[in-house]
Write a protein that holds these residues in place. Structure first.
Motif, PDB file in Angstrom:
ATOM      1  N   GLU A  25       0.758  -1.169   0.042  1.00  0.00           N
ATOM      2  CA  GLU A  25       0.006  -0.039  -0.203  1.00  0.00           C
ATOM      3  C   GLU A  25       0.900   1.369  -0.008  1.00  0.00           C
ATOM      4  O   GLU A  25       0.537   2.098  -0.741  1.00  0.00           O
ATOM      5  N   GLU A  31       1.994   1.688  -3.444  1.00  0.00           N
ATOM      6  CA  GLU A  31       1.060   1.828  -4.579  1.00  0.00           C
ATOM      7  C   GLU A  31       0.726   3.507  -4.155  1.00  0.00           C
ATOM      8  O   GLU A  31       0.429   4.272  -5.368  1.00  0.00           O
ATOM      9  N   ARG A  32       0.771   4.080  -2.965  1.00  0.00           N
ATOM     10  CA  ARG A  32       0.591   5.449  -2.895  1.00  0.00           C
ATOM     11  C   ARG A  32       1.607   6.348  -3.342  1.00  0.00           C
ATOM     12  O   ARG A  32       1.543   7.490  -3.034  1.00  0.00           O
TER      13      ARG A  32
END
Length: 305
Positions: free
Chosen positions: A290, A293-294
């Protein structure tokens, strides 16, 4: 042993118990102390049609070797690129892809430096910079990008510019030695540069190419794709060069080793300082993905089995 796996595109990631693998010919069995999380692997999880083995950068201790292995013995510390299951307590590493971890460096140093450092080093080599030129690095706060900024400075760049997705990363990028830091959406990317090292691709290729001075070189090492118009190259006699580390590792092992040794030398003398954004336990692999991805990381993201 524990291993991270998923069963369909996009996940979810989960832990499973599986037997410890046995090394085949030319392979090392490594007890993993650190595992690098990279954007290409994250993208494959979210985009690949079929589930893949979560491989990539590993570092740890050799516990067994397969037939024909001559360079390493059990008990030695190594790092390298694993093409099989690497998000695990134990992983198989091809001898040709393994590098010893020198005294004074730990497993996280090795993860943060060697693979990402090799990509940064190789991309810069492909750009053929000469001292006094200006270099722009996209994804400058990433695992590769933050090392590329430092390497460009060490190679004698007159000006180093970092490009980032979030201006909140600017202070970090400047602390690495960048003279300026721009955001992708900025209308003005400042004075033209001689080299661009691009890790983003896609729509960013157009402004990145426009940032080049006449006769400038853009090195594309992103898995993000993108299209460039030939006319945009013609009007400024600009060049676009593709770079893939795997081709060097497999086809030019002597050059691969030479670059590794140079990276460790720069690390030992304090010129190259890898940064780790966060460490996660193996069962927290989804959280690590995550962060990537961010695009929230400043430096490397690492799993700790």
């Amino acid at each position: 042993m524990r291993r991270v796996r998923y069963e369909s595109t996009g996940g979810p990631l989960f832990l499973e118990e599986t037997p410890v693998p046995e090394p085949g010919p030319g392979e090392l069995l490594v007890r993993c102390a650190a595992v690098g999380v990279t954007l290409p692997v994250v993208r494959k999880v979210t985009e690949a049609a079929e589930p893949i083995a979560l491989g990539g950068e590993i570092a740890g201790e050799v516990v067994a070797v397969g037939e024909g292995v001559t360079r390493f013995r059990p008990g030695e510390r190594v790092t390298g690129l694993c093409f099989g299951h690497g998000y695990a307590d134990f992983a198989l590493l091809q001898e040709a892809m393994a590098s010893p971890i020198p005294d004074g460096a730990d497993a996280v140093d090795a993860i943060a430096l060697v693979r990402s450092g090799l990509v940064a080093f190789g991309a810069l080599e492909a750009a053929r910079p000469v001292p006094g030129e200006a270099v722009l690095v996209t994804a400058a706060a990433s695992g590769v990008g933050h090392l590329a900024v430092q390497l460009a400075r060490a190679r004698g760049a007159r000006r180093v510019v970092g490009a980032v997705s979030d201006q909140g990363k600017a202070e970090f990028v400047r602390s690495l030695g960048a003279d300026d830091c721009i955001q992708y959406g900025d209308d003005d990317w400042g004075d033209a540069v001689d080299c661009v090292l691009d890790a983003v691709g896609g729509d960013l290729l157009t402004p990145a190419l426009a940032a080049l001075a006449p006769h400038g070189r853009l090195v594309a090492y992103s898995s993000g794709g993108g299209t460039i118009q030939a006319y945009d190259l013609l009007v400024g006699a600009k060049s676009v060069i593709g770079f893939q580390m795997a081709l060097i590792a497999r086809g030019r092992p002597e050059l691969y080793e030479q670059w590794r040794q140079e990276l460790w030398r720069l690390f030992a003398e304090g010129t190259l300082k890898p940064a780790v954004h966060a460490e996660f336990a193996l069962e927290e692999a989804a959280k690590a993905h995550e962060v990537i991805e961010r695009r929230a990381n400043l430096g490397k993201v690492v799993l700790r089995p």
